[in-house]
Design an enzyme around this catalytic site. Structure first.
Site, short mmCIF file in Angstrom:
data_model
loop_
_atom_site.label_atom_id
_atom_site.label_comp_id
_atom_site.label_asym_id
_atom_site.label_seq_id
_atom_site.Cartn_x
_atom_site.Cartn_y
_atom_site.Cartn_z
N ARG A 1 3.98 11.25 7.08
CA ARG A 1 2.94 12.27 7.25
C ARG A 1 2.78 12.57 8.74
NH1 ARG A 1 -1.60 10.48 3.86
NH2 ARG A 1 -2.04 9.03 5.52
N ASP B 1 -7.44 8.19 3.75
CA ASP B 1 -6.59 9.34 4.12
C ASP B 1 -7.05 10.63 3.44
OD1 ASP B 1 -5.64 8.45 1.66
OD2 ASP B 1 -3.56 8.20 2.31
N THR B 2 -7.47 10.55 2.18
CA THR B 2 -7.94 11.77 1.50
C THR B 2 -9.20 12.33 2.16
OG1 THR B 2 -9.28 10.56 -0.12
CG2 THR B 2 -6.99 11.00 -0.72
N GLY C 1 1.73 3.08 -2.35
CA GLY C 1 2.63 3.15 -3.49
C GLY C 1 3.91 2.34 -3.36
N GLU D 1 -9.59 1.10 -6.92
CA GLU D 1 -9.50 0.19 -5.77
C GLU D 1 -10.36 0.76 -4.66
OE1 GLU D 1 -5.75 -0.03 -3.79
OE2 GLU D 1 -5.65 2.12 -3.51
N SER E 1 0.85 -1.19 0.00
CA SER E 1 0.00 0.00 0.00
C SER E 1 0.88 1.23 0.00
CB SER E 1 -0.95 0.00 1.20
OG SER E 1 -0.26 -0.24 2.38
N GLU F 1 -11.99 4.44 -4.77
CA GLU F 1 -11.16 5.29 -5.63
C GLU F 1 -11.50 5.08 -7.12
OE1 GLU F 1 -6.98 4.75 -4.67
OE2 GLU F 1 -7.44 4.54 -2.54
N1 ATP Z 1 -3.60 2.13 -13.90
C1 ATP Z 1 -3.20 3.33 -13.49
N2 ATP Z 1 -3.04 4.33 -14.39
C2 ATP Z 1 -2.61 5.55 -14.00
N3 ATP Z 1 -2.30 5.88 -12.74
C3 ATP Z 1 -2.44 4.94 -11.79
C4 ATP Z 1 -2.89 3.62 -12.12
N4 ATP Z 1 -2.92 2.89 -10.99
C5 ATP Z 1 -2.52 3.71 -10.00
N5 ATP Z 1 -2.22 4.94 -10.46
C6 ATP Z 1 -1.76 6.10 -9.65
O1 ATP Z 1 -1.07 5.62 -8.51
C7 ATP Z 1 -1.79 5.94 -7.29
C8 ATP Z 1 -1.68 4.80 -6.30
O2 ATP Z 1 -2.26 3.64 -6.85
P1 ATP Z 1 -3.14 2.66 -5.94
O3 ATP Z 1 -4.21 3.44 -5.28
O4 ATP Z 1 -3.56 1.51 -6.77
O5 ATP Z 1 -2.01 2.17 -4.93
P2 ATP Z 1 -1.93 2.03 -3.37
O6 ATP Z 1 -0.54 1.67 -3.07
O7 ATP Z 1 -3.00 1.11 -2.95
O8 ATP Z 1 -2.22 3.44 -2.83
P3 ATP Z 1 -2.92 3.84 -1.47
O9 ATP Z 1 -2.74 2.70 -0.53
O10 ATP Z 1 -2.16 5.07 -1.07
O11 ATP Z 1 -4.34 4.13 -1.86
C9 ATP Z 1 -3.20 6.23 -7.75
O12 ATP Z 1 -3.89 7.04 -6.83
C10 ATP Z 1 -2.94 6.89 -9.11
O13 ATP Z 1 -2.55 8.23 -8.93
MG MG Z 2 -5.05 4.02 -3.70
#
Ligand code: ATP
Ligand code: MG
Length: 392
Positions: A356, A277-278, A152, A270, A150, A258
């Site tokens: 953060r 958080d947002t 990123g 997802e 998670s 999201e």
């Molecule tokens: N297929 C995609 N195309 C373009 N941008 C993407 C894509 N997938 C993810 N992103 C970008 O990367 C960000 C993080 O992706 P995602 O929400 O899937 O990951 P995460 O690690 O679960 O993040 P978090 O836990 O912070 O929500 C997204 O909010 C978006 O800005």
């Molecule tokens: Mg996300």
């Protein structure tokens, strides 16, 4: 009515949730991997364990015999949740929701295949060879994510063929636990991304908060604002998708769903079955009930007569820059001189780069240009700085 609530994860979101639960007369045991975590400071009891350790989790559950288990993070041995449900404990929103959403494959298969929601194209890969093939099938550019991660972590964009090898390595390093599989997603050229806070209730309809816009950098959000201006048809589509996916995952509580908004319509990305958080922007009083108050009511089965937009608002994060402990904040006086401004400092005991530490909240009356409110939040967040009081 007093429920015993085991809060798994004690960060800033857990802290606000615990405060909301306290205000409704509840008893909270805050759990995290380190002592002094933000939610522990405002709860009746705490436990320090590794939540990915199933035996440690079992022990804490057996010791406290909670009525409710409320996950605040993803990195938990969620397979154990099915067993806790069998013991008669309510897992929020449900064992299935917590378990599916911690694995990108489970949730993507549910959303795209079973529920037929529009998502980016995707492929899974377990080896470097499968990975090259998957990138070939999806096409460049594409986004690579470990199935279990998670914020990123381990995530990167393959922009040219030269990126393939390092994207695989990076994903393997950023993978949680021993889970070596990735999802390769088509890159969505979105106009914007939003969080649709969705509330499912024990007795009552599914409710939606006004959409929240946000900007991501390095895998975490930097600013979020509410409301986000969206076309009625896009909003309807997003709400329909949120309704379907939360219904399939079952249970009551708030969900951060999201979406990507594109010229071709709305893409499901997802979701997290807990405050998002947002959604901290709701601490700016944008709604009659903030996301933590909504979650508290929903998980306790208390009524939520309505969700109403009260003002426009923005949250902008304050990040630490270095490693250290006992952080000191400066600029608080300067920032709070501004009207329609507030701050939440999370009281985390240690700092590390990009951690953060606080949010600055700004707001104004409905109808105000959100960009002005956003600019103010961003510039104020730069005036609130955090430095370690002592080296680590
Ligand atoms: N297929 C995609 N195309 C373009 N941008 C993407 C894509 N997938 C993810 N992103 C970008 O990367 C960000 C993080 O992706 P995602 O929400 O899937 O990951 P995460 O690690 O679960 O993040 P978090 O836990 O912070 O929500 C997204 O909010 C978006 O800005
Ligand atoms: Mg996300």
């Amino acid at each position: 009515m007093q429920k015993k609530i085991l809060l798994l994860g004690s960060g800033e979101l857990g802290r606000e949730l615990s405060i909301s639960l306290q205000r409704l007369g509840q008893y909270v045991i805050a759990v995290d991997s380190y002592a002094g975590a933000p939610a522990m400071q405002v709860s009746q009891a705490f436990e320090v364990i590794n939540m990915l350790d199933g035996a440690a989790l079992d022990q804490v559950v057996a010791k406290h015999k909670p009525d409710l288990i409320v996950p605040e993070i993803e990195a938990i041995r969620t397979e154990r949740f099915y067993e806790y449900e069998k013991q008669g404990i309510t897992v929020v929103p449900s064992a299935k929701a917590a378990n599916y959403t911690m694995n990108r494959k489970e949730i993507r298969n549910l959303a795209a295949e079973a529920l037929k929601l529009r998502t980016a194209k995707y492929q899974y890969a377990k080896t470097a060879a499968e990975f090259s093939e998957a990138v070939e099938k999806i096409g460049i550019p594409c986004v690579v994510k470990p199935l279990m991660s998670s914020s990123g972590k381990g995530q990167s964009i393959v922009k040219t063929k030269a990126d393939i090898e390092k994207a695989w390595k990076y994903a393997m390093e950023g993978s949680r636990g021993d889970y070596a599989e990735v999802i390769v997603e088509g890159f969505i050229k979105f106009n914007a991304e939003i969080t649709l806070l969705t509330v499912t209730q024990k007795n009552g309809n599914t409710l939606f908060c006004p959409p929240i816009g946000h900007r991501q950098e390095r895998g975490d959000y930097r600013e979020s604002w509410q409301p986000f201006a969206i076309s009625p048809s896009d909003l309807r589509e997003a709400e329909m998708m949120a309704q379907k996916v939360t219904q399939a995952l079952t249970g009551a509580g708030i969900w951060g769903v999201e979406f990507f908004l594109t010229d071709e319509g709305v893409y499901f990305s997802e979701l997290s079955p807990r405050p998002h958080d947002t959604g901290m922007v709701t601490l700016a009083g944008t709604q009659n009930l903030n996301e933590f108050e909504l979650h508290a009511r929903a998980i306790l089965g208390l009524p939520i007569p309505e969700i109403v937009l009260e003002r426009v608002g923005v949250s902008a994060v304050v990040l630490a820059e270095e490693n250290g402990k006992n952080p000191l904040y400066s600029g608080l006086e300067d920032v709070l001189k501004e009207p329609q401004t507030d701050v939440r400092i999370f009281n985390k005991p240690t700092t590390r780069p990009y951690r953060r530490m606080a949010v600055v909240l700004t707001y104004d009356k409905i109808g105000t240009d959100i960009n002005k409110v956003k600019e103010k939040a961003i510039s104020l967040s730069k005036r609130l700085s955090v430095k370690p009081g002592e080296p680590i």
